[in-house]
Design a protein around this motif. Structure first.
Motif, PDB file in Angstrom:
ATOM      1  N   ARG A   3       0.835  -1.198   0.000  1.00 17.59           N
ATOM      2  CA  ARG A   3       0.000   0.000   0.000  1.00 17.59           C
ATOM      3  C   ARG A   3       0.864   1.240   0.000  1.00 17.59           C
ATOM      4  O   ARG A   3       1.919   1.263   0.614  1.00 17.59           O
ATOM      5  CB  ARG A   3      -0.849   0.037   1.260  1.00 17.59           C
ATOM      6  N   LEU A   4       0.379   2.249  -0.658  1.00 16.63           N
ATOM      7  CA  LEU A   4       1.029   3.546  -0.683  1.00 16.63           C
ATOM      8  C   LEU A   4      -0.019   4.574  -0.300  1.00 16.63           C
ATOM      9  O   LEU A   4      -1.140   4.533  -0.794  1.00 16.63           O
ATOM     10  CB  LEU A   4       1.564   3.853  -2.082  1.00 16.63           C
ATOM     11  N   THR A   5       0.337   5.478   0.599  1.00 12.14           N
ATOM     12  CA  THR A   5      -0.556   6.564   0.966  1.00 12.14           C
ATOM     13  C   THR A   5      -0.029   7.846   0.354  1.00 12.14           C
ATOM     14  O   THR A   5       1.144   8.173   0.494  1.00 12.14           O
ATOM     15  CB  THR A   5      -0.638   6.715   2.500  1.00 12.14           C
ATOM     16  N   VAL A   6      -0.899   8.559  -0.333  1.00 12.03           N
ATOM     17  CA  VAL A   6      -0.568   9.851  -0.909  1.00 12.03           C
ATOM     18  C   VAL A   6      -1.253  10.905  -0.054  1.00 12.03           C
ATOM     19  O   VAL A   6      -2.462  10.833   0.155  1.00 12.03           O
ATOM     20  CB  VAL A   6      -1.056   9.958  -2.375  1.00 12.03           C
ATOM     21  N   MET A  49       0.350  12.940 -11.124  1.00 13.42           N
ATOM     22  CA  MET A  49      -0.660  11.917 -11.403  1.00 13.42           C
ATOM     23  C   MET A  49      -1.714  12.457 -12.366  1.00 13.42           C
ATOM     24  O   MET A  49      -2.766  12.947 -11.968  1.00 13.42           O
ATOM     25  CB  MET A  49      -1.322  11.461 -10.092  1.00 13.42           C
ATOM     26  N   THR A  50      -1.418  12.372 -13.637  1.00 10.33           N
ATOM     27  CA  THR A  50      -2.376  12.752 -14.673  1.00 10.33           C
ATOM     28  C   THR A  50      -3.265  11.553 -14.978  1.00 10.33           C
ATOM     29  O   THR A  50      -3.004  10.438 -14.520  1.00 10.33           O
ATOM     30  CB  THR A  50      -1.635  13.171 -15.959  1.00 10.33           C
ATOM     31  N   ARG A  55      -3.806   5.628 -15.788  1.00 11.37           N
ATOM     32  CA  ARG A  55      -4.117   4.506 -16.691  1.00 11.37           C
ATOM     33  C   ARG A  55      -2.884   3.622 -16.885  1.00 11.37           C
ATOM     34  O   ARG A  55      -2.965   2.393 -16.868  1.00 11.37           O
ATOM     35  CB  ARG A  55      -4.603   5.043 -18.037  1.00 11.37           C
ATOM     36  N   LEU A  56      -1.710   4.228 -17.029  1.00  9.94           N
ATOM     37  CA  LEU A  56      -0.455   3.500 -17.173  1.00  9.94           C
ATOM     38  C   LEU A  56      -0.182   2.652 -15.925  1.00  9.94           C
ATOM     39  O   LEU A  56       0.162   1.475 -16.031  1.00  9.94           O
ATOM     40  CB  LEU A  56       0.661   4.519 -17.406  1.00  9.94           C
ATOM     41  N   ALA A  88       8.589  10.214 -14.721  1.00  9.72           N
ATOM     42  CA  ALA A  88       7.945  11.000 -13.663  1.00  9.72           C
ATOM     43  C   ALA A  88       7.405  10.092 -12.560  1.00  9.72           C
ATOM     44  O   ALA A  88       7.559  10.384 -11.370  1.00  9.72           O
ATOM     45  CB  ALA A  88       6.817  11.846 -14.256  1.00  9.72           C
ATOM     46  N   LEU A  89       6.780   8.984 -12.936  1.00 13.13           N
ATOM     47  CA  LEU A  89       6.221   8.059 -11.936  1.00 13.13           C
ATOM     48  C   LEU A  89       7.320   7.324 -11.177  1.00 13.13           C
ATOM     49  O   LEU A  89       7.173   7.025  -9.992  1.00 13.13           O
ATOM     50  CB  LEU A  89       5.265   7.075 -12.614  1.00 13.13           C
ATOM     51  N   GLU A  90       8.422   7.061 -11.842  1.00 16.61           N
ATOM     52  CA  GLU A  90       9.549   6.407 -11.169  1.00 16.61           C
ATOM     53  C   GLU A  90      10.175   7.351 -10.137  1.00 16.61           C
ATOM     54  O   GLU A  90      10.475   6.933  -9.009  1.00 16.61           O
ATOM     55  CB  GLU A  90      10.592   5.962 -12.184  1.00 16.61           C
TER      56      GLU A  90
END
Length: 117
Positions: A3-6, A49-50, A55-56, A88-90
């Motif tokens: 899990r990741l919390t933003v 987070m676009t 979707r990716l 960007a996500l990395e």
């Protein structure tokens, strides 16, 4: 399941408090597996987070890909744009390319939007 919390809109004090809490749990010998990605503002989160990046990530969660090229083909998108999204996500810690492929780092992302600081 990982899990990741933003979090969005917290203060430096909030971040420090969470860090100290995790440190104290670790000192007591408790497992500390908090994965938190903090953004100062909604705009900061929106830059990372676009819709296409979400979707990716969903695609990679279901179907890890061997390369960015394979991911671009699977999504039907231009390599250059997918590469920019992957980078960007990395950097944000939401995906990983270190094991010879491209995969999402979490099974679930929980968002916390703080209205007051």
């Amino acid at each position: 399941m990982s899990r990741l919390t933003v979090t969005v809109g917290g203060t430096l004090g909030d971040d420090l408090s969470a860090f100290v809490g995790a440190w104290r749990r670790a000192e007591r010998g408790e497992a500390v597996a908090d994965h938190v990605l903090a953004f100062e503002s909604w705009e900061g989160l929106a830059r990372v987070m676009t819709g296409e990046r979400f979707r990716l990530l969903r695609h990679l969660h279901a179907h890890p890909e061997p390369s960015v090229s394979a991911l671009a083909r699977a999504l039907g998108r231009q390599y250059r744009r997918v590469h920019a999204d992957v980078t960007a996500l990395e950097v944000a810690g939401l995906l990983d390319r270190s094991s010879g492929g491209v995969r999402a780092t979490a099974d679930r992302i929980t968002a916390e939007l703080r209205l007051a600081s």
